[in-house]
Motif scaffolding. Structure first.
Motif, PDB file in Angstrom:
ATOM      1  N   LYS A 157     -22.250  19.618 -21.567  1.00 31.04           N
ATOM      2  CA  LYS A 157     -22.080  20.475 -20.394  1.00 31.04           C
ATOM      3  C   LYS A 157     -21.591  21.870 -20.791  1.00 31.04           C
ATOM      4  O   LYS A 157     -21.982  22.876 -20.194  1.00 31.04           O
ATOM      5  CB  LYS A 157     -21.072  19.818 -19.440  1.00 31.04           C
ATOM      6  CG  LYS A 157     -20.566  20.687 -18.288  1.00 31.04           C
ATOM      7  CD  LYS A 157     -21.565  20.806 -17.183  1.00 31.04           C
ATOM      8  CE  LYS A 157     -20.972  21.525 -15.970  1.00 31.04           C
ATOM      9  NZ  LYS A 157     -21.971  21.752 -14.908  1.00 31.04           N
ATOM     10  N   ALA A 158     -20.736  21.925 -21.799  1.00 31.49           N
ATOM     11  CA  ALA A 158     -20.155  23.213 -22.196  1.00 31.49           C
ATOM     12  C   ALA A 158     -19.774  23.190 -23.665  1.00 31.49           C
ATOM     13  O   ALA A 158     -19.402  22.149 -24.220  1.00 31.49           O
ATOM     14  CB  ALA A 158     -18.932  23.529 -21.346  1.00 31.49           C
ATOM     15  N   VAL A 164     -23.010  25.188 -18.770  1.00 35.66           N
ATOM     16  CA  VAL A 164     -24.311  25.092 -18.100  1.00 35.66           C
ATOM     17  C   VAL A 164     -24.080  24.740 -16.632  1.00 35.66           C
ATOM     18  O   VAL A 164     -23.568  23.658 -16.321  1.00 35.66           O
ATOM     19  CB  VAL A 164     -25.203  24.013 -18.742  1.00 35.66           C
ATOM     20  CG1 VAL A 164     -26.591  24.039 -18.107  1.00 35.66           C
ATOM     21  CG2 VAL A 164     -25.306  24.208 -20.241  1.00 35.66           C
ATOM     22  N   GLU A 166     -24.994  23.393 -12.912  1.00 37.60           N
ATOM     23  CA  GLU A 166     -25.902  22.314 -12.526  1.00 37.60           C
ATOM     24  C   GLU A 166     -27.242  22.850 -12.047  1.00 37.60           C
ATOM     25  O   GLU A 166     -28.281  22.199 -12.212  1.00 37.60           O
ATOM     26  CB  GLU A 166     -25.256  21.448 -11.438  1.00 37.60           C
ATOM     27  CG  GLU A 166     -25.987  20.148 -11.190  1.00 37.60           C
ATOM     28  CD  GLU A 166     -25.186  19.167 -10.358  1.00 37.60           C
ATOM     29  OE1 GLU A 166     -25.770  18.165  -9.902  1.00 37.60           O
ATOM     30  OE2 GLU A 166     -23.975  19.388 -10.164  1.00 37.60           O
ATOM     31  N   ALA A 168     -28.959  25.019 -13.348  1.00 40.02           N
ATOM     32  CA  ALA A 168     -29.817  25.341 -14.491  1.00 40.02           C
ATOM     33  C   ALA A 168     -30.229  24.111 -15.282  1.00 40.02           C
ATOM     34  O   ALA A 168     -30.918  24.221 -16.300  1.00 40.02           O
ATOM     35  CB  ALA A 168     -29.098  26.327 -15.421  1.00 40.02           C
ATOM     36  N   TYR A 169     -29.847  22.919 -14.831  1.00 41.15           N
ATOM     37  CA  TYR A 169     -30.147  21.698 -15.585  1.00 41.15           C
ATOM     38  C   TYR A 169     -31.644  21.454 -15.702  1.00 41.15           C
ATOM     39  O   TYR A 169     -32.391  21.515 -14.726  1.00 41.15           O
ATOM     40  CB  TYR A 169     -29.528  20.472 -14.905  1.00 41.15           C
ATOM     41  CG  TYR A 169     -28.041  20.289 -15.110  1.00 41.15           C
ATOM     42  CD1 TYR A 169     -27.271  21.249 -15.764  1.00 41.15           C
ATOM     43  CD2 TYR A 169     -27.390  19.156 -14.630  1.00 41.15           C
ATOM     44  CE1 TYR A 169     -25.903  21.085 -15.927  1.00 41.15           C
ATOM     45  CE2 TYR A 169     -26.023  18.973 -14.792  1.00 41.15           C
ATOM     46  CZ  TYR A 169     -25.283  19.948 -15.443  1.00 41.15           C
ATOM     47  OH  TYR A 169     -23.942  19.769 -15.609  1.00 41.15           O
ATOM     48  N   CYS A 173     -34.727  19.220 -21.696  1.00 45.77           N
ATOM     49  CA  CYS A 173     -34.284  20.080 -22.800  1.00 45.77           C
ATOM     50  C   CYS A 173     -33.276  19.399 -23.709  1.00 45.77           C
ATOM     51  O   CYS A 173     -33.070  19.839 -24.850  1.00 45.77           O
ATOM     52  CB  CYS A 173     -33.653  21.365 -22.246  1.00 45.77           C
ATOM     53  SG  CYS A 173     -34.798  22.460 -21.384  1.00 45.77           S
ATOM     54  N   MET A 181     -27.889  20.201 -25.021  1.00 50.60           N
ATOM     55  CA  MET A 181     -27.595  20.850 -23.741  1.00 50.60           C
ATOM     56  C   MET A 181     -28.807  20.732 -22.818  1.00 50.60           C
ATOM     57  O   MET A 181     -29.952  20.806 -23.276  1.00 50.60           O
ATOM     58  CB  MET A 181     -27.254  22.327 -23.945  1.00 50.60           C
ATOM     59  CG  MET A 181     -25.851  22.575 -24.452  1.00 50.60           C
ATOM     60  SD  MET A 181     -25.439  24.343 -24.512  1.00 50.60           S
ATOM     61  CE  MET A 181     -23.767  24.319 -23.888  1.00 50.60           C
ATOM     62  N   SER A 183     -30.264  22.775 -21.101  1.00 49.58           N
ATOM     63  CA  SER A 183     -30.816  24.109 -20.870  1.00 49.58           C
ATOM     64  C   SER A 183     -30.991  24.792 -22.216  1.00 49.58           C
ATOM     65  O   SER A 183     -30.018  24.979 -22.953  1.00 49.58           O
ATOM     66  CB  SER A 183     -29.884  24.959 -19.987  1.00 49.58           C
ATOM     67  OG  SER A 183     -30.237  26.333 -20.045  1.00 49.58           O
ATOM     68  N   ASP A 185     -31.788  27.908 -22.681  1.00 49.01           N
ATOM     69  CA  ASP A 185     -31.186  29.240 -22.590  1.00 49.01           C
ATOM     70  C   ASP A 185     -29.692  29.184 -22.913  1.00 49.01           C
ATOM     71  O   ASP A 185     -29.189  29.957 -23.743  1.00 49.01           O
ATOM     72  CB  ASP A 185     -31.407  29.821 -21.187  1.00 49.01           C
ATOM     73  CG  ASP A 185     -30.745  31.183 -21.019  1.00 49.01           C
ATOM     74  OD1 ASP A 185     -30.853  32.017 -21.930  1.00 49.01           O
ATOM     75  OD2 ASP A 185     -30.098  31.407 -19.978  1.00 49.01           O
ATOM     76  N   TYR A 186     -28.985  28.249 -22.288  1.00 54.01           N
ATOM     77  CA  TYR A 186     -27.551  28.133 -22.543  1.00 54.01           C
ATOM     78  C   TYR A 186     -27.282  27.589 -23.938  1.00 54.01           C
ATOM     79  O   TYR A 186     -26.256  27.917 -24.550  1.00 54.01           O
ATOM     80  CB  TYR A 186     -26.888  27.267 -21.477  1.00 54.01           C
ATOM     81  CG  TYR A 186     -26.636  28.020 -20.193  1.00 54.01           C
ATOM     82  CD1 TYR A 186     -25.418  28.654 -19.957  1.00 54.01           C
ATOM     83  CD2 TYR A 186     -27.622  28.127 -19.216  1.00 54.01           C
ATOM     84  CE1 TYR A 186     -25.190  29.365 -18.790  1.00 54.01           C
ATOM     85  CE2 TYR A 186     -27.412  28.836 -18.047  1.00 54.01           C
ATOM     86  CZ  TYR A 186     -26.187  29.454 -17.835  1.00 54.01           C
ATOM     87  OH  TYR A 186     -25.969  30.165 -16.684  1.00 54.01           O
TER      88      TYR A 186
END
Length: 366
Positions: A157-158, A164, A166, A168-169, A173, A181, A183, A185-186
C-alpha cells in the motif's frame, strides 16, 4: 523455546535459524484430501525469497521446499505435514564483527537478556528468514480456503511517504512491478524514493494491505478470540510489524457514528452493507463483507550508516553493519502478511464448526 507454535486446530510450528542447515515448519490439523504439491508451496516461497530485485538482499537462496511428510499421491493425508528449506548461501563471517555488540533496531539485546545467549549470525531464530515456515504453511491454508471460495490478496500500500490511493488501484499491476504495488505509476515513485535511501545508506518502511474476499458471516468469537483480535495477533507476530489497522483503523477515531456505521441493505435477498468502514468485522465476527487489514512495517534496521550502540559489557561504541540486507522489506513481507491471515482464517473456520448444533448435524447425522 516456547512460542514457536501458532493456531488451535490448524496449527503450525516453525523451526530453524537463519544460518543453520535448514529452516522449516510442521503443519498439523490440515484436513485430508486437499491437492498439494511442492509447486503449490514454491509459488508462495518465490514471492518472499531474496534476490528478486535491487531492493532486496543479494543473498542467493533458491528457497526450494521439500515435503517430508503428510502428502501421498498428491493429496494431504490428514497427518502432520513437514516442510523443509535448506539454507544454501550463509555468510556467517559477515556478522563476526558484531558478535559482541547490540545492533540498534534488532533483537540482539532483548534475546540476550532473556536467554543469556544469542546466535549473532543474521539474528538466528529472530531473523526474518523464520518467515519461510509461515509462508509455506500459508500456502497450504490458502489451498484449503480456495476450495471454500475464500481468496486473499495482499500488496504494498505504501513505501515511506508514497501511498497508493484506493482510486488508483489496478490489481493486475501487483505482479508486474518489483515492489508489489497495485499501481505502476506509484511503484515508479516509490522506486525513486528507495534509490535516494540507498544513496544515503538508509532504509525505508511501509504498509502492506490485505483483502480477504468470500468470507461467510459469523466467523470468529465475541470476546477474547475476536476475528480482528486474532488477525492482529497473527500480523503483530511478524518481526517487522509495528502496527495494525482493520477497516478505517485510526481514521475511525476522527469520524462520527453517523458516518462510521455501515448501513445494512437487502441485496437481492442477501444481507449486505452499503459501506465497509468496519473492514468486514462486527463485534469480533465476520460480517460477510471483504476483510481489509493493514500492517505497518518498520524500516530495515540493518543499515550501512554508523550507529551508536554498546557492547555486551556496556562499553559505548559505534557500529557499521556490513553484509547483504534489504533497503526495504515491505515487498517481501507482502506474502508473509497474506500467509498469516490465511492461517488465521483457516484455523477460525475449523474452530467455528462446533458453534451450533446445526453444524454438527450436517457433519455427523446419517
Amino acid at each position: 523455546m516456547a512460542g514457536s507454535t501458532y493456531g488451535t486446530l490448524f496449527t503450525m510450528t516453525t523451526w530453524g535459524e537463519s544460518h543453520g542447515p535448514a529452516i522449516g515448519v510442521v503443519v498439523d490439523g490440515c484436513p485430508a484430501g486437499i491437492p498439494l504439491s511442492e509447486g503449490d508451496i514454491q509459488r508462495f516461497l518465490d514471492r518472499r525469497k531474496p534476490g528478486q530485485s535491487k531492493y532486496t538482499t543479494a543473498r542467493s537462496e533458491s528457497d526450494q521446499v521439500e515435503i517430508l511428510s503428510g502428502v501421498f499421491e498428491g493429496r494431504t493425508t490428514g497427518t502432520p505435514i513437514s516442510l523443509m528449506v535448506r539454507n544454501q548461501d550463509q555468510r556467517s563471517r559477515d556478522y563476526g564483527k558484531i558478535k559482541d555488540c547490540y545492533r540498534p533496531g534488532h533483537a540482539d539485546y532483548t534475546f540476550d537478556s532473556k536467554y543469556g545467549f544469542r546466535d549473532y549470525r543474521g539474528g538466528g531464530r529472530t531473523s526474518g528468514r523464520e518467515t519461510i515456515g509461515r509462508v509455506a504453511a500459508g500456502a497450504i491454508a490458502s489451498k484449503m480456503l480456495d476450495q471454500l471460495g475464500i481468496h486473499l490478496r495482499a500488496y504494498t500500500k505504501a513505501i515511506g511517504s508514497i501511498v497508493v490511493p484506493e482510486s488508483a488501484y489496478d490489481y493486475d499491476c501487483i505482479v508486474h512491478n518489483s515492489l508489489y504495488m497495485p499501481s505502476d505509476d506509484y511503484a515508479q515513485r516509490a522506486s525513486a524514493y528507495l534509490e535516494q535511501c540507498i544513496k544515503e545508506q538508509d532504509s525505508s518502511g511501509g504498509i502492506v494491505e490485505c483483502r480477504i474476499n468470500g468470507m461467510p458471516a459469523g466467523i470468529g468469537d465475541p470476546v477474547f478470540q475476536k476475528l480482528d483480535a486474532c488477525l492482529a495477533r497473527a500480523l503483530m507476530s511478524i518481526g517487522a510489524v509495528k502496527g495494525i489497522e482493520i477497516g478505517d483503523g485510526f481514521e475511525a477515531a476522527a469520524s462520527k457514528g453517523s458516518i462510521n456505521n455501515d448501513a445494512f441493505l437487502n441485496c437481492q435477498g442477501n444481507i449486505c452493507k452499503k459501506t465497509n468502514h468496519s473492514g468486514g468485522t462486527l463485534g469480533g465476527l465476520s460480517d460477510g463483507s471483504p476483510i481489509i487489514l493493514r500492517a505497518a512495517i518498520k524500516p530495515t534496521p540493518s543499515i550501512s550508516k554508523p550507529q551508536q550502540t554498546v557492547t555486551r559489557e556496556g562499553e559505548e561504541t559505534t557500529i557499521t553493519i556490513t553484509g547483504r540486507h534489504d533497503p526495504v522489506i515491505v515487498p517481501r513481507a507482502v506474502v508473509v502478511v497474506e500467509s498469516m491471515a490465511a492461517i488465521t482464517i483457516a484455523d477460525l473456520l475449523m474452530t467455528g464448526m462446533s458453534s451450533n448444533m446445526e453444524n454438527l448435524l450436517k457433519i455427523y447425522q446419517k
